[in-house]
Design an enzyme around this catalytic site. Structure first.
Site, PDB file in Angstrom:
ATOM      1  N   HIS A 275       0.952  -1.188   0.016  1.00 14.02           N
ATOM      2  CA  HIS A 275      -0.050   0.035  -0.012  1.00 14.02           C
ATOM      3  C   HIS A 275       0.761   1.296   0.069  1.00 14.02           C
ATOM      4  O   HIS A 275       1.987   1.316   0.601  1.00 14.02           O
ATOM      5  CB  HIS A 275      -0.961  -0.051   1.204  1.00 14.02           C
ATOM      6  CG  HIS A 275      -1.991  -1.068   1.220  1.00 14.02           C
ATOM      7  ND1 HIS A 275      -2.958  -1.096  -0.013  1.00 14.02           N
ATOM      8  CD2 HIS A 275      -2.337  -2.049   1.876  1.00 14.02           C
ATOM      9  CE1 HIS A 275      -3.803  -2.045   0.436  1.00 14.02           C
ATOM     10  NE2 HIS A 275      -3.640  -2.637   1.480  1.00 14.02           N
TER      11      HIS A 275
ATOM     12  N   CYS B 117      -0.320   2.065  -5.269  1.00 12.22           N
ATOM     13  CA  CYS B 117      -0.997   3.346  -5.697  1.00 12.22           C
ATOM     14  C   CYS B 117      -0.401   4.684  -5.368  1.00 12.22           C
ATOM     15  O   CYS B 117       0.546   4.806  -4.358  1.00 12.22           O
ATOM     16  CB  CYS B 117      -2.206   2.997  -5.274  1.00 12.22           C
ATOM     17  SG  CYS B 117      -3.295   1.403  -5.521  1.00 12.22           S
TER      18      CYS B 117
END
Length: 775
Positions: free
Chosen positions: A357, A406
Site C-alpha cells: 500500500h 497506488c
C-alpha cells in the site's frame, strides 16, 4: 474342474429367477436348455439332499460351459453374491511380477517402461500419466520415443481382467535437458603474498556439471569443485586461471582471468594491466526488495510475495546482492533501509523495490508499513525521497526506484513535505507502477500470481538496455494490453545522463577494503544454520535441514535417515518454540512446503518422508531461536507410542542477526568508506569484525550485528483511534466496478524462475478486477 471346486465350497446356489426364466437366459447365451431339464432342475428342491443350483451347474459343466460364461449369466441375473464369490475365489488373481522403474533419460532419446503381470488369460493393460490415460498405451510396455520435457512425470499401469484389476507402482520419468551454461564467471584478482585466493565458477546443467580448474593451462589435480581456494598464496600462484565445465553431453570453458600477487623483480607492485574503467561498469550492485501483504488495519494483498520472489531471481542473474523482506512494520522498514544504505558506496548500483500500500502527496511518495493505523499520515510511513537523499550521500553510480503501489492522494495527510536540498546527480530513475492519482492492480486468484506491473517488468528486466529504455518498453507493453489500457499506465521519471543498465558488469573497486566490508555486511544477513543430524537413544537418526525462502523467512525440514529394524514407525516433530517468537502452529510439521505456507519452495522428498515448518518474520526474533525436536516412535512389539525430545538452538538465522526491530542510534558514517587506507577504515560500531564473524557464525551466536545508521528515527506518536470520528484516511479501499480474472493458470517452480505465460496471451474478464496496493 470348476464344478468340483464350486461344489466343494458347500455354497447353495439359489437363483432369484424362475427356472424357465433361467432357461430363456441360457438360451440367449447360446447354450440350449430343454424344458424337461429345467423342470428336473426345479424338482431337485423336493429331494432331501437335492439342490437346483448344483443340478444347474452340473448341467452347464456337461455342456462345456466356462466360468466366464457362468459369470456372464450371473451378472445378467444380478446375482451379485455369486459374482463376487466366483471373482475372488475361483478366478485366478492378478499379480504384478515386474514393476516399472523410475528413469533419468536425456531429452530426445527413447525410454521404455515395463509392467509384468500374471493372472487369467487375456489380461488388459492401461498406462496413466498422473490421473490421465496415455492414449494408445494398452500393452505391458510403454514406449516414449523421442522423450520430450512435456512427457516427464509420474506413470502407473493398471492391469485388469473383467472387474478385477491391480495397479503397479509409480515410476517417475525425468527428462535430462542437454543444456550447460555458466552463470557466474571467475574474476581478476590482485592479492598480496599470504592472502587467500578464492575464485568461483558456477554452472547449471543436467546432468549436474563437473569442474576442473587450470593454472596457466595446466590442470590443478585437486581443484575439481566450483570454488577454487588457495589458502596462502605465493608469487608462484600468479598467472592465468580458467575452469573447464563439463558433463556427459557438453563442455564449456570459463573466461580466462589473471591473478597478480606481490611484487615483480624490479620491486614495483605487480599490477594487472586491465582496460581503463568504463562508464557502464558498476563497482557493485545491491537491491533491497520489500513486499508488504498482511496489513493489520487495511486490506491484505496477494501479489507482493510472488513479485518479490520473481524480482529476486531476476536480479540475482544480474549479479545483484539482494535483500528480500516480507511484511515489515514501521521500525523494521527504517532499519532495513539503514542496513541497505551501508551496502552502498561510490559507483555502486542501488535498487529499491516496494510492493504494498502507498500514496503520494505534493510530489512525495510514501510507503505504508503493515502496522500503519486505519487513519495514518506521513509520520507513520516511509518517504521515498528521504531514502533517495540518503542514497545520494553514498555517491552511488545509479539509483533505481521501482514502486509497485497506488499513488492516490491521502486527504487526511495535510502535511506538506519540506525536503532538504537534493544533490544534482544525473543517475536517478523512478519507475512507478501507475500514474499520479491512480491505482495499481493485482490479479484476484486463489493461487500465486504477479501484480500487473511485475507481469510486464519481468519480461524486459534482463534486456541489455539502458534502464530508461527498458522501462519505456515495459510502458509500451502495458499500453498495448487491453486489460490495463485506461486503468493503469507505468510512469517513468529520470535524469539519467549516461548509459546505465542493470546488466552492466561489475568492476572491482580500487579500494578492496570497502568491497570486503560490503560483502561481509551483506553476508551477515544471509547465513543459514548448518544442516545437522540428531541421534536419539533409541537409535533413530534425524536430519535437520534449513532453506531460505526470503531474507526473513526460513523453512526447517526434518526427515528420518536411519531407524532400527524393530521400530515400525517414527516421525520427528518440532515443538516448544522460543517464547519471544510468535509461531503459527498450523504451519508446523506439514508434509509439503505448500501445506506449511510456502508457495515458492520446492523440495524433492519422494524417497524419504519429510516434515516442513515455516518460520516467517525472523526480523522480530530478539533471542536465539530454540525449539524441541520430538521423536514419536513405536516398536513392533508394543502398541503404545514412545517419545523422546532434544533441545536445538540455531542462533539468529538470516536477517534476524541485524535486529531490525531495534531503533537505530544516530551515528555519523560520512567518512566510513571515504578512505581506502586500511588504517582509516572501520566497520560500523555495532557490526562484527571479520575475525569476530568467523568465530561466531558457525555457532550462530545471538550477538547483535546491527550497524550504525546515518540518521536518528523515533517512533511515531500515538496512532489515531480507528473508531475516532475523524474522517478515515483516504483514498479508502474500494472495489472497482470491474474485476480482473485470469482463466489461465501460472505454474510455479521452486528455487528457480517460475515459468509464466505472457500477460497478453491470457484470457481476462473485467468482472473480477480489484484494487492493488491502494490505501
Amino acid at each position: 474342474m470348476w464344478l468340483e471346486r464350486l461344489e466343494s465350497t458347500q455354497v447353495c446356489w439359489s437363483f432369484p429367477m424362475d427356472p424357465c426364466d433361467c432357461g430363456h437366459l441360457l438360451s440367449d447365451c447360446v447354450v440350449p436348455c430343454s424344458e424337461k431339464k429345467l423342470v428336473s432342475c426345479s424338482l431337485e428342491a423336493l429331494k432331501p439332499t437335492g439342490s437346483p443350483g448344483r443340478f444347474l451347474l452340473a448341467m452347464l459343466a456337461d455342456q462345456g460351459c466356462s466360468v466366464d460364461f457362468l459369470l456372464h449369466c450371473l451378472r445378467k441375473m444380478e446375482h451379485h453374491d455369486a459374482v463376487q464369490y466366483l471373482t475372488s475365489t475361483v478366478t485366478e488373481q492378478i499379480r504384478i511380477t515386474g514393476q516399472p522403474e523410475s528413469r533419468l533419460v536425456p531429452e530426445g532419446e527413447s525410454v521404455i517402461l515395463r509392467c509384468q503381470a500374471k493372472g487369467p488369460a487375456g489380461l488388459g493393460y492401461q498406462w496413466f500419466k498422473g490421473k490421465e490415460e496415455v492414449p494408445g498405451a494398452n500393452g505391458p510396455e510403454l514406449v516414449l520415443r523421442p522423450l520430450t520435457s512435456a512427457q516427464q512425470g509420474h506413470y502407473i499401469c493398471r492391469v485388469n481382467y473383467g472387474e478385477q484389476f491391480a495397479f503397479s507402482q509409480w515410476a517417475r520419468i525425468h527428462c535430462a535437458v542437454r543444456v550447460l551454461r555458466i552463470v557466474q564467471q571467475p574474476r581478476h584478482l590482485f592479492l598480496a603474498e599470504g592472502d587467500c585466493l578464492h575464485m568461483e565458477c558456477i554452472a547449471e546443467g543436467s546432468p549436474p556439471p563437473q569442474y576442473q580448474w587450470y593454472h596457466n593451462k595446466d590442470p590443478l589435480p585437486p581443484a575439481i569443485q566450483s570454488c577454487l581456494k588457495i589458502p596462502c598464496v605465493t608469487t608462484a600462484d600468479r598467472g592465468r586461471y580458467s575452469c573447464r565445465v563439463y558433463n556427459i553431453f557438453n563442455e564449456l570453458w570459463s573466461d580466462e582471468v589473471h591473478v597478480s600477487i606481490g611484487k615483480d623483480i624490479s620491486g614495483a607492485p605487480y599490477m594487472l594491466v586491465l582496460p581503463p574503467p568504463m562508464p557502464g561498469l558498476a563497482t557493485d550492485k545491491v537491491a533491497l526488495l520489500i513486499g508488504n501483504m498482511n496489513y493489520q488495519h487495511h486490506r491484505q494483498l496477494r501479489a507482493p510475495m510472488a513479485d518479490v520472489h520473481e524480482l529476486t531471481n531476476l536480479l540475482r542473474q544480474l549479479d545483484f546482492k539482494v535483500v528480500s523482506l516480507l511484511d515489515l512494520n514501521w521500525q523494521e522498514m527504517r532499519s532495513a533501509v539503514t542496513e541497505f544504505l551501508l551496502l552502498l558506496d561510490r559507483g555502486v548500483y542501488g535498487l529499491l523495490y516496494f510492493a504494498g500500500h502507498g500514496y503520494e502527496n505534493y510530489g512525495s511518495s510514501f510507503m505504508v508499513p503493515i502496522d500503519a493505523p486505519a487513519s495514518y499520515t506521513s509520520e507513520h510511513c516511509l518517504r521515498v525521497q528521504d531514502v533517495l537523499q540518503r542514497m545520494q550521500e553514498r555517491q552511488t553510480g545509479l539509483n533505481v526506484f521501482l514502486l509497485d503501489m497506488c499513488r492516490k492522494r491521502n486527504l487526511n495527510d495535510a502535511i506538506i513535505p519540506q525536503p532538504g536540498p537534493m544533490k544534482v546527480t544525473a543517475n536517478i530513475v523512478f519507475g512507478y507502477a501507475t500514474c499520479v492519482d491512480a491505482e495499481a492492480y493485482e490479479v484476484n486468484k486463489d493461487d500465486l500470481t504477479n501484480g500487473i506491473f511485475m507481469s510486464f517488468l519481468k519480461q524486459r528486466l534482463l534486456e541489455d538496455e539502458k534502464v530508461t529504455v527498458m522501462l519505456d518498453r515495459v510502458a509500451e507493453d502495458m499500453g498495448h494490453c487491453e486489460i490495463t489500457r485506461g486503468r493503469q499506465a507505468l510512469e517513468l521519471r529520470s535524469n539519467l545522463s549516461e548509459r546505465r543498465a542493470l546488466t552492466d558488469l561489475i568492476q572491482s573497486s580500487s579500494c578492496p577494503v570497502t568491497t570486503c566490508a560490503r560483502n561481509l555486511q551483506w553476508s551477515i544477513a544471509h547465513v543459514l544454520p548448518d544442516s545437522r543430524c540428531l541421534e536419539f537413544d533409541c537409535g533413530v537418526r534425524v536430519q535437520l535441514g534449513f532453506a531460505a525462502e526470503f531474507s526473513n523467512i526460513m523453512i526447517i525440514y526434518t526427515r528420518i535417515v536411519e531407524k532400527p529394524s524393530n521400530i515400525i514407525s517414527c516421525s520427528a516433530l518440532l515443538s516448544d518454540f522460543s517464547e519471544d517468537f510468535h509461531m503459527d502452529l498450523k504451519l508446523t510439521n506439514q508434509q509439503s512446503p505448500r501445506e506449511a505456507g510456502s508457495w515458492l519452495l520446492s523440495m524433492d522428498s519422494a524417497c524419504v518422508p519429510t516434515l516442513y515448518t515455516r518460520f516467517s518474520a525472523l526480523q522480530k526474533l530478539k533471542k536465539e531461536l530454540t525449539f524441541n525436536v520430538c521423536l514419536h516412535y513405536r516398536y513392533n512389539s508394543m502398541d503404545d507410542e514412545v517419545r523422546e525430545k532434544q533441545m536445538v538452538s540455531v542462533g539468529k538465522p538470516l536477517v534476524a542477526k541485524l535486529n531490525l526491530h531495534e531503533p537505530r542510534m544516530p551515528h555519523c558514517l560520512s567518512a566510513t568508506y571515504s578512505s581506502c587506507e586500511p588504517h582509516s577504515f572501520s566497520l560500523p560500531d555495532s557490526s562484527f569484525s571479520p575475525e569476530q564473524l568467523n568465530s561466531r557464525l558457525p555457532t550462530s551466536e545471538s550477538q547483535s550485528l546491527t550497524s550504525a545508521c546515518l540518521a536518528c528515527y523515533s517512533k511515531p506518536g500515538e496512532y489515531p483511534d480507528a473508531h475516532c470520528p475523524r474522517r478515515a484516511n483516504l483514498p479508502e479501499e474500494s472495489i472497482s466496478p470491474e474485476y480482473l480474472q485470469m482463466d489461465a493458470t501460472l505454474p510455479l517452480q521452486l528455487n528457480a524462475n517460475r515459468m509464466h505465460s505472457p500477460l497478453e496471451n491470457l484470457s481476462f474478464q473485467f468482472h473480477t478486477k480489484q484494487n492493488f496496493h491502494s490505501v
